[in-house]
Design a protein around this motif. Structure first.
Motif, PDB file in Angstrom:
ATOM      1  N   LEU A 226       1.263  -1.247  -0.145  1.00  0.00           N
ATOM      2  CA  LEU A 226      -0.312   0.399   0.142  1.00  0.00           C
ATOM      3  C   LEU A 226       0.742   1.345  -0.141  1.00  0.00           C
ATOM      4  N   THR A 230       1.378   3.602  -3.371  1.00  0.00           N
ATOM      5  CA  THR A 230       0.492   5.423  -2.639  1.00  0.00           C
ATOM      6  C   THR A 230       1.619   6.447  -2.759  1.00  0.00           C
ATOM      7  N   THR A 234      -2.894   7.188   0.563  1.00  0.00           N
ATOM      8  CA  THR A 234      -3.674   6.228   0.244  1.00  0.00           C
ATOM      9  C   THR A 234      -4.808   7.501  -0.544  1.00  0.00           C
ATOM     10  N   PHE A 238      -7.559   5.349  -3.544  1.00  0.00           N
ATOM     11  CA  PHE A 238      -9.060   4.591  -2.878  1.00  0.00           C
ATOM     12  C   PHE A 238      -9.556   5.862  -2.843  1.00  0.00           C
ATOM     13  N   TRP A 242     -13.563   5.849   1.513  1.00  0.00           N
ATOM     14  CA  TRP A 242     -13.418   3.824   2.380  1.00  0.00           C
ATOM     15  C   TRP A 242     -12.599   4.441   3.713  1.00  0.00           C
ATOM     16  N   ASP A 246     -11.823  -1.064   4.957  1.00  0.00           N
ATOM     17  CA  ASP A 246     -11.896  -1.428   3.485  1.00  0.00           C
ATOM     18  C   ASP A 246     -11.246  -0.981   2.653  1.00  0.00           C
ATOM     19  N   MET A 247     -10.435  -0.620   2.430  1.00  0.00           N
ATOM     20  CA  MET A 247      -9.043  -0.725   1.684  1.00  0.00           C
ATOM     21  C   MET A 247      -8.001  -1.935   2.199  1.00  0.00           C
ATOM     22  N   SER A 250      -9.546  -4.748   0.000  1.00  0.00           N
ATOM     23  CA  SER A 250      -9.753  -4.822  -1.172  1.00  0.00           C
ATOM     24  C   SER A 250      -8.288  -5.718  -1.419  1.00  0.00           C
ATOM     25  N   VAL A 260      -8.315  -3.098  -7.704  1.00  0.00           N
ATOM     26  CA  VAL A 260      -8.350  -1.230  -7.100  1.00  0.00           C
ATOM     27  C   VAL A 260      -7.505  -0.929  -7.669  1.00  0.00           C
ATOM     28  N   PRO A 287     -17.053   0.076  -2.193  1.00  0.00           N
ATOM     29  CA  PRO A 287     -16.489  -1.336  -1.647  1.00  0.00           C
ATOM     30  C   PRO A 287     -17.156  -2.373  -2.590  1.00  0.00           C
TER      31      PRO A 287
END
Ligand SMILES: [Zn+2]
Length: 292
Positions: A226, A230, A234, A238, A242, A246-247, A250, A260, A287
């Motif tokens: 992540l 990113t 994030t 996203f 979210w 949720d992130m 996913s 995503v 999501p």
């Protein structure tokens, strides 16, 4: 006088002038029994050079033999005549030929007939076609399938999305220019590889990448992934709606990332290692509405 009545010397001159145009060669070969006999006599080297100059390699299931490259040339020409997919067909052959020729301009010693080995000190350019490749399925042990899409594909609609196996030109297209024998993909602890002594193809890469799509990274690796993809922000990937849960949920399997974020291919990291590259794509605020 029709083309069919031309003396052999003139037919050979025409054949010579066609140069690397794969479609024109196969067309002339199919003209009549004389031109077919003419082309059959050229042997492996001619057909191998023609295929490679059009960015086309071999696949693991190919039957090995003297006629292999002639079979590939005919298969791909016949496909190009009927395929209207924007990432395949004649347009793909032209792009491949241009990429092979650019690789030679960078280093004139790089022959299209040569597949680069690991020890070769050469910068590999990943094929941009991976921007048009996609995975579906692959979560919770479900089978993962590979697709060829249109360039504008953003993971949401299925327009121009076909099974990779329906497009032999894309399958056989070299994954790098110049072609190389081994590719290693940087993911987490696992470093999948794709190998092909005749040059790694798009199919080889997708088969190798498919094998890790169901892998479940550790929590630490998910956060590393992540952060890396990113740049620590994030909100670049996203929607604001979210939550962190949720992130996290996913991307609990690798294939989740390919949903995503938009996969745009590879960055070459040296020593035959390649890192996956992603771009943000439009995501729904809910999501649960993300396309599978
Ligand atoms: Zn096609």
């Amino acid at each position: 006088m029709s083309l069919m009545g031309l003396p052999t010397e003139l037919l050979l001159m025409i054949q010579h002038e066609i140069r690397d145009d794969l479609l024109a060669h196969v067309c002339l070969m199919k003209l009549n029994t004389r031109t077919r006999a003419l082309y059959n006599a050229f042997g492996t080297d001619f057909w191998k050079m023609l295929c490679r100059r059009n960015g086309l390699g071999t696949l693991a299931g190919d039957s090995v033999g003297a006629g292999l490259y002639q079979t590939i040339a005919v298969e791909c020409a016949e496909h190009a005549w009927v395929c209207e997919h924007p990432s395949c067909g004649t347009a793909r052959l032209l792009e491949n030929a241009q990429s092979i020729s650019n690789a030679r301009l960078d280093d004139p010693t790089c022959s299209p007939t040569r597949t680069l080995r690991d020890e070769d000190p050469y910068i590999l350019t990943p094929n941009g076609i991976f921007r048009c490749m996609a995975f579906r399925g692959g979560e919770f042990g479900a089978p993962c399938h590979t697709y060829v899409t249109a360039e504008a594909y953003d993971g949401q609609d299925m327009q121009d999305t076909d099974a990779l196996e329906a497009h032999p030109i894309v399958m056989r297209t070299f994954a790098t220019f110049p072609p190389c024998a081994n590719m290693r993909f940087l993911t987490f602890d696992n470093v999948p590889t794709a190998s092909n002594n005749d040059g790694v193809t798009v199919f080889d890469v997708m088969k190798s990448a498919k094998s890790i799509m169901s892998d479940i990274p550790t929590t630490e690796n998910i956060f590393t992934w992540l952060r890396r993809n990113t740049c620590g922000d994030t909100s670049k990937v996203f929607p604001q709606a979210w939550s962190i849960v949720d992130m996290f949920e996913s991307v609990t399997s690798i294939v989740g990332w390919f949903r995503v974020a938009r996969w745009i291919g590879f960055a070459y990291e040296g020593s035959n290692k390649f890192a996956f590259r992603f771009e943000p794509r439009r995501l729904p605020d809910d999501p649960s509405e993300i396309s599978q």
